[in-house]
Scaffold this motif. Structure first.
Motif, PDB file in Angstrom:
ATOM      1  N   ALA A   5       0.841  -1.190   0.000  1.00  0.00           N
ATOM      2  CA  ALA A   5       0.000   0.000   0.000  1.00  0.00           C
ATOM      3  C   ALA A   5       0.878   1.242   0.000  1.00  0.00           C
ATOM      4  O   ALA A   5       1.800   1.361   0.813  1.00  0.00           O
ATOM      5  CB  ALA A   5      -0.907  -0.013   1.230  1.00  0.00           C
ATOM      6  N   GLU A 128     -11.455   0.945  -1.172  1.00  0.00           N
ATOM      7  CA  GLU A 128     -11.631   0.654   0.252  1.00  0.00           C
ATOM      8  C   GLU A 128     -11.282   1.882   1.083  1.00  0.00           C
ATOM      9  O   GLU A 128     -10.539   2.759   0.651  1.00  0.00           O
ATOM     10  CB  GLU A 128     -10.719  -0.507   0.666  1.00  0.00           C
ATOM     11  N   GLU A 129     -11.831   1.909   2.299  1.00  0.00           N
ATOM     12  CA  GLU A 129     -11.436   2.949   3.244  1.00  0.00           C
ATOM     13  C   GLU A 129     -10.062   2.607   3.808  1.00  0.00           C
ATOM     14  O   GLU A 129      -9.752   1.452   4.098  1.00  0.00           O
ATOM     15  CB  GLU A 129     -12.458   3.065   4.365  1.00  0.00           C
ATOM     16  N   ASP A 130      -9.258   3.626   3.984  1.00  0.00           N
ATOM     17  CA  ASP A 130      -7.908   3.449   4.522  1.00  0.00           C
ATOM     18  C   ASP A 130      -7.623   4.626   5.449  1.00  0.00           C
ATOM     19  O   ASP A 130      -6.967   5.589   5.063  1.00  0.00           O
ATOM     20  CB  ASP A 130      -6.899   3.391   3.370  1.00  0.00           C
ATOM     21  N   LEU A 135      -8.361   3.797  -0.698  1.00  0.00           N
ATOM     22  CA  LEU A 135      -7.349   2.972  -1.326  1.00  0.00           C
ATOM     23  C   LEU A 135      -7.958   2.310  -2.558  1.00  0.00           C
ATOM     24  O   LEU A 135      -8.943   1.583  -2.467  1.00  0.00           O
ATOM     25  CB  LEU A 135      -6.847   1.906  -0.353  1.00  0.00           C
ATOM     26  N   GLN A 152      -1.781  -0.286  -6.051  1.00  0.00           N
ATOM     27  CA  GLN A 152      -2.723   0.424  -5.189  1.00  0.00           C
ATOM     28  C   GLN A 152      -2.368   1.909  -5.166  1.00  0.00           C
ATOM     29  O   GLN A 152      -1.188   2.270  -5.149  1.00  0.00           O
ATOM     30  CB  GLN A 152      -2.705  -0.153  -3.766  1.00  0.00           C
ATOM     31  N   ARG A 154      -3.353   5.482  -3.053  1.00  0.00           N
ATOM     32  CA  ARG A 154      -4.024   6.098  -1.915  1.00  0.00           C
ATOM     33  C   ARG A 154      -4.406   7.525  -2.307  1.00  0.00           C
ATOM     34  O   ARG A 154      -3.619   8.253  -2.918  1.00  0.00           O
ATOM     35  CB  ARG A 154      -3.114   6.105  -0.678  1.00  0.00           C
TER      36      ARG A 154
END
Length: 441
Positions: A5, A128-130, A135, A152, A154
């Motif tokens: 990530a 997705e939540e990060d 993300l 990935q 962010r």
């Protein structure tokens, strides 16, 4: 394998690089305080290649390019493209506001080649939540569309510019997947299969809008000399023209969008059918061209090698040997009939692409009673205002959603939300008329 990530945080990740995603990228490019990247699973820009018929034009003026309605000074305008390619004076002398469809596609490719923020060959799999960020997981594709690795990104904001996909009604969808000697295809694949259609002996076009009319005219002109019959079936009660009067055009405005978005869901859904002539009709010039073609084909008493059926729905479809058998129903008389044809083109429109990549976000994403994305007036689908939708919000925002000329306005709203300032002044009142009742004084 998936890369770790990333620690770097983008301000904006755009998913999908059609005209609306590309316009957002072009307007984002000069902004020094914006870190933006845009991804698409394709290997380069392509706009409706199957309908790039010779001589066809957009149904909107050249000002409805990627950027001009937000920034007339942009180096990514259509006029800048014409100047760079040595065609500005030719376009001026032509005295037509409507660009050729092929030239609009070339213009978009020209812009795409100049933007370093675009990442092709990347299919977005999930968001997705990060923590405080989002993300985005991507599959990196090779030249054959196979996944080679995962990435990935962010980001603080995501812009979903997913666009639409060809739609076939259920009676036709199964036949299109069968293959065989009787071609059944969506108009999006027309040019790739045109020769197959001409060799089928007879062809039926189903649909009511501009695409159906363009395919019918092109096929009939090519088919008549070789004895191939071409019929046209539409469930609309007439071959209706695009409504293009000035006060009607004011419906592609912020003010009308305010009204439309504030209406109950069932009222909005009802309006979508009644407003078809605002953006799904046929250009008046094309209707006249078709009539002139039909007139010429019947000169000297010749029998017309075509039948045009209105108010007629296709209720069923099947194959019988080398033929396609369509079950037809007339909405006004109640009559039913069988129609046999050697091939078929369905100009039956497009539907928003699935937003399955939002599944990991669960209830963070708002949806309406029908399961569609519940897009707020500011084009977001989540309470934090980090997920933005561009171009597929017709069910919530009405006729401005698919309108190319409104794309730059919507992109300006999204960029203002991401940056907390208006890099491009947003014109919030442009109509002379009042939509809804005025406030009491």
């Amino acid at each position: 394998m998936t890369t770790p990530a990333p620690q770097h945080v983008h301000d904006l990740v755009g998913i999908g690089i059609g005209p609306f995603g590309l316009g957002l990228a072009a307007l984002a490019d000069p902004l020094d305080d914006l870190d933006a990247v845009f991804v698409d699973q394709a290997d380069g820009f392509s706009w409706h290649p199957g309908m790039m018929l010779e001589g066809t034009t957009l149904q909107v003026p050249f000002l409805a390019d990627l950027v001009t309605m937000a920034d007339p000074t942009s180096p990514y305008s259509f006029l800048a493209f014409l100047k760079a390619t040595g065609r500005l004076y030719s376009f001026y002398i032509r005295e037509s506001f409507a660009p050729l469809r092929s030239e609009y596609d070339a213009y978009c490719r020209w812009v795409a080649e100049r933007l370093e923020s675009l990442r092709w060959g990347r299919r977005a799999l999930a968001i997705e939540e990060d923590g405080d960020h989002l993300l985005v997981t991507l599959a990196v594709l090779d030249d054959h569309g196979a996944t080679t690795r995962f990435e990935q990104l962010r980001t603080r904001h995501v812009a979903l510019c997913l666009g639409t996909a060809p739609h076939l009604p259920p009676p036709l969808e199964a036949l299109a997947g069968e293959g065989g000697p009787a071609p059944v295809l969506h108009s999006a694949d027309y040019l790739d299969r045109k020769q197959d259609l001409l060799e089928a002996g007879s062809v039926t076009v189903v649909g009511s809008g501009q695409s159906a009319a363009e395919v019918y005219r092109d096929l009939l002109a090519a088919a008549a000399p070789r004895g191939t019959r071409v019929d046209w079936v539409t469930r609309s009660e007439r071959f209706f023209p695009m409504e293009y009067t000035k006060l009607t055009l004011e419906m592609t405005s912020p003010e009308y969008t305010d009204l439309h978005r504030a209406l109950p869901e069932d009222v909005r859904d009802g309006l979508s059918r009644t407003q078809r002539a605002l953006h799904k009709g046929i250009s008046a010039d094309l209707i006249d061209e078709i009539h002139e073609l039909l007139y010429g084909l019947t000169a000297g008493g010749r029998e017309l090698p075509s039948r045009l059926l209105t108010a007629t729905a296709v209720t069923g479809a099947r194959t019988d040997g080398d033929e396609i058998v369509l079950d037809l129903a007339h909405s006004l008389t109640g009559e039913t009939a069988e129609h046999r044809t050697g091939a078929m083109v369905a100009a039956t429109g497009y539907r928003p692409r699935d937003a399955d990549l939002l599944a990991p976000l669960g209830d963070r994403v708002r949806r309406d009673a029908s399961g569609r994305l519940d897009v707020a007036r500011d084009y977001t689908v989540d309470e934090p205002g980090r997920l933005h939708v561009l171009g597929t919000e017709e069910h919530t925002h009405g006729v401005t959603a698919p309108d190319l000329g409104f794309g730059a306005w919507r992109a300006s709203v999204v960029l203002a939300a991401v940056l907390g300032r208006e890099p491009y002044p947003i014109e919030r009142a442009i109509a002379f008329q009042t939509f809804g009742l005025p406030a009491a004084h």
